[in-house]
Motif scaffolding. Structure first.
Motif, short mmCIF file in Angstrom:
data_model
loop_
_atom_site.label_atom_id
_atom_site.label_comp_id
_atom_site.label_asym_id
_atom_site.label_seq_id
_atom_site.Cartn_x
_atom_site.Cartn_y
_atom_site.Cartn_z
N GLU A 1 -72.37 -39.00 -26.48
CA GLU A 1 -73.23 -39.78 -27.34
C GLU A 1 -72.70 -39.85 -28.77
O GLU A 1 -72.97 -40.81 -29.50
CB GLU A 1 -74.64 -39.19 -27.35
N SER A 2 -71.97 -38.84 -29.20
CA SER A 2 -71.45 -38.85 -30.58
C SER A 2 -70.40 -39.93 -30.79
O SER A 2 -70.13 -40.31 -31.94
CB SER A 2 -70.86 -37.48 -30.92
N ALA A 3 -69.78 -40.44 -29.70
CA ALA A 3 -68.76 -41.49 -29.83
C ALA A 3 -69.38 -42.88 -29.86
O ALA A 3 -68.67 -43.86 -30.11
CB ALA A 3 -67.76 -41.40 -28.68
N CYS A 4 -70.68 -42.99 -29.61
CA CYS A 4 -71.34 -44.30 -29.56
C CYS A 4 -71.84 -44.63 -30.97
O CYS A 4 -72.63 -43.89 -31.55
CB CYS A 4 -72.49 -44.29 -28.57
N GLN A 5 -71.38 -45.77 -31.49
CA GLN A 5 -71.76 -46.18 -32.83
C GLN A 5 -72.43 -47.56 -32.84
O GLN A 5 -73.44 -47.75 -33.50
CB GLN A 5 -70.53 -46.19 -33.75
N THR A 6 -71.86 -48.50 -32.13
CA THR A 6 -72.39 -49.86 -32.14
C THR A 6 -73.39 -50.04 -31.00
O THR A 6 -73.43 -49.22 -30.05
CB THR A 6 -71.23 -50.87 -31.98
N PRO A 7 -74.21 -51.10 -31.04
CA PRO A 7 -75.12 -51.37 -29.91
C PRO A 7 -74.38 -51.56 -28.59
O PRO A 7 -74.91 -51.20 -27.54
CB PRO A 7 -75.84 -52.65 -30.35
N LEU A 8 -73.16 -52.13 -28.65
CA LEU A 8 -72.41 -52.29 -27.42
C LEU A 8 -72.02 -50.93 -26.84
O LEU A 8 -72.03 -50.75 -25.60
CB LEU A 8 -71.15 -53.15 -27.69
N ASP A 9 -71.67 -49.98 -27.70
CA ASP A 9 -71.33 -48.64 -27.22
C ASP A 9 -72.52 -47.99 -26.52
O ASP A 9 -72.39 -47.35 -25.47
CB ASP A 9 -70.85 -47.77 -28.38
N TRP A 10 -73.71 -48.13 -27.10
CA TRP A 10 -74.89 -47.56 -26.47
C TRP A 10 -75.22 -48.25 -25.15
O TRP A 10 -75.69 -47.62 -24.20
CB TRP A 10 -76.08 -47.64 -27.43
N GLN A 11 -74.97 -49.55 -25.10
CA GLN A 11 -75.18 -50.26 -23.82
C GLN A 11 -74.24 -49.74 -22.75
O GLN A 11 -74.66 -49.50 -21.60
CB GLN A 11 -74.98 -51.77 -24.03
N TYR A 12 -72.97 -49.54 -23.11
CA TYR A 12 -72.02 -48.99 -22.14
C TYR A 12 -72.41 -47.55 -21.77
O TYR A 12 -72.21 -47.13 -20.61
CB TYR A 12 -70.61 -49.01 -22.72
N HIS A 13 -72.94 -46.80 -22.71
CA HIS A 13 -73.38 -45.43 -22.42
C HIS A 13 -74.47 -45.42 -21.34
O HIS A 13 -74.41 -44.62 -20.40
CB HIS A 13 -73.88 -44.79 -23.72
N GLU A 14 -75.44 -46.33 -21.47
CA GLU A 14 -76.50 -46.39 -20.47
C GLU A 14 -75.96 -46.85 -19.12
O GLU A 14 -76.35 -46.32 -18.06
CB GLU A 14 -77.59 -47.34 -20.96
#
Length: 493
Positions: A30-43
């Motif tokens: 989670e610490s590598a997720c910064q943009t909304p696209l990163d959070w979408q890929y995380h989910e």
């Protein structure tokens, strides 16, 4: 060690995201997720992990929204130099390019009032000084690392690049393999592994009903666009009278080569035969600029690039005489002259050109000749003070306008071959006869049939010339044989 014959097959849709091992390890944190696209890929990766993990192994994709797409397009090199430094123009162009832009329609009134922007801003220049077509990009990648060591960026290789621009053009690079062999990627490692892969179009075939519906929509769209263009252009075109052919020609005197002296210029004029006419304001003659020659190969060439425009009309007077008389075509007469530092001018050559009878682009090279005088006095006069024998009537190049006899003899007129002149002619023809159907055209014996007769006449002349050449060769071969052999064969017969 990898298993024997390791293979993987993946069916990828447009802008479909397949995660690599590197992205899975990155976006799970989670610490590598910064943009909304990163959070979408995380989910999405968390859902994949709960469902049993990703199905793909080495094959993955980068879509148009990923960082890789922007960096890849920004860091593309022009050459294969390792230490290439981007130029100022490359840096400015990289800032100019916009992706997935929304174009707003320009109103017709504002388009007419703002054709030229006299004080453009820097943002205006940045957005409009290049043709900027929006493009969506997708990369199909391959993780070609050693077995058991997936997820390293240095082993990622681009297998296929797919681009779709705003005009609907799809670019696939490299192309679908089809009947060709598989593509090969050689790795510079310890084992120098070789990977082979194929690309196939897996799209479903369009049903006949859908294809017919699409064609119907396209026809409707093209019809509306055609009506829109006709409304812009209008219909007030000047059509020639029935039985009249309009010949419009954009000509260019391209070059002159192979002449003795430098600083050449060309004087030309157009002769219109009977039944041909032009407007009173039409110029039928002209003179090019004086051009110095340059050495190209073995010849000295002068490039004029002199344009001229001619508009002529052919009027069919009597249709009943068609089988017995064929229309004559306009002739372009020209002479090449030279002018030196001491203002001495010399005639370098004469030539003529019959305008092409068919529309289109014609590139013609016409050889020339000039009259000569016997003796050294004439050559010394030409060298020291300029001047040489000239033609009083330029139509003598072909058939003099004052000639009324049946046979034209030039016996005793001495000439020598000089250089050649190259013309580029763009010919357009307009006639109401082009709109008639074939049956009506045959019944009326329109101008098209007469033009066809002109081409038939030229083909007949070609056959006669070929026959005359064959006859001359036979006579020369007969003269070269020994006389006793000819007499013996004659007595035997």
């Amino acid at each position: 060690r990898p298993p024997e014959g390791e293979e993987e097959e993946a069916e990828v849709g447009w802008q479909e995201k397949l995660f690599s091992q590197f992205e899975v390890d990155l976006y799970l944190n989670e610490s590598a997720c910064q943009t909304p696209l990163d959070w979408q890929y995380h989910e999405e990766i968390q859902k994949l992990e709960k469902a049993g993990g990703r199905k793909n192994c080495r094959i993955f994709t980068y879509t148009d929204h990923d960082r890789f797409t922007n960096l890849e397009e920004l860091c593309q090199k022009v050459t294969d130099l390792d230490h290439e430094v981007p130029s100022y123009l490359v840096e400015r162009m990289a800032n100019v390019r916009r992706r997935r832009q929304d174009r707003r329609p320009v109103e017709a009134s504002s388009l007419k009032s703002k054709i030229v922007t006299w004080e453009p801003s820097e943002e205006f220049i940045k957005n409009n000084h290049v043709i900027n077509t929006p493009v969506q990009t997708m990369y199909i990648m391959g993780d070609l690392g050693p077995y058991g060591k997936l997820g390293h960026r240095e082993y990622e290789n681009v297998l296929c690049t797919i681009k779709v621009d705003g005009n609907g053009v799809i670019t696939v690079k490299p192309d679908f393999t089809g009947t060709k062999g598989a593509y090969r990627i050689e790795l510079d490692g310890e084992k120098r592994e070789v990977w082979e892969y194929t690309i196939e179009n897996a799209s479903a075939q369009v049903q006949p009903e859908e294809e017919e519906r699409e064609q119907r929509v396209f026809r409707d769209l093209y019809g509306r666009h055609r009506d829109y263009l006709s409304g812009l252009v209008g219909s007030d075109f000047e059509m020639p009278l029935p039985g009249t052919l309009r010949l419009f020609m954009n000509g260019e005197i391209v070059s002159a080569q192979g002449y003795e002296y430098d600083n050449l210029y060309v004087h030309f004029f157009l002769e219109l035969p009977n039944q041909w006419s032009s407007s009173p304001f039409q110029q039928l003659s002209g003179v090019t600029q004086t051009c110095a020659t340059k050495t190209v190969g073995w010849d000295n060439v002068a490039y004029f690039c002199y344009p001229f425009t001619v508009e002529m009309f052919y009027t069919q007077e009597d249709e009943g005489v068609f089988p017995y008389s064929l229309p004559q075509w306009p002739v372009l007469y020209f002479e090449v002259l030279s002018l030196d530092f001491w203002q001495r001018y010399r005639v370098e050559g004469y030539g003529s050109l019959v305008l092409p009878a068919s529309p289109g682009v014609h590139m013609l090279t016409i050889p020339t000749w000039r009259p000569v005088e016997l003796g050294t006095v004439a050559e010394m006069r030409r060298f020291f003070i300029g001047g040489s024998p000239e033609l009083e009537d330029l139509t003598y190049i072909r058939i003099p306008s004052t000639f009324k006899g049946k046979r034209l003899s030039r016996f005793g007129f001495r000439t020598e071959t000089t250089g050649s002149v190259t013309f580029r002619l763009y010919c357009l023809q307009q006639s109401k006869a082009f709109l008639e159907n074939s049956a009506l055209r045959q019944r009326m014996q329109s101008v098209l049939d007469r033009l066809g007769g002109f081409s038939q006449q030229s083909s007949v002349y070609n056959v006669l010339e070929a026959f005359q050449r064959a006859r001359r060769r036979m006579q020369e071969a007969r003269e070269s044989l020994p006389q006793d052999l000819i007499n013996t064969s004659a007595s035997t017969v």
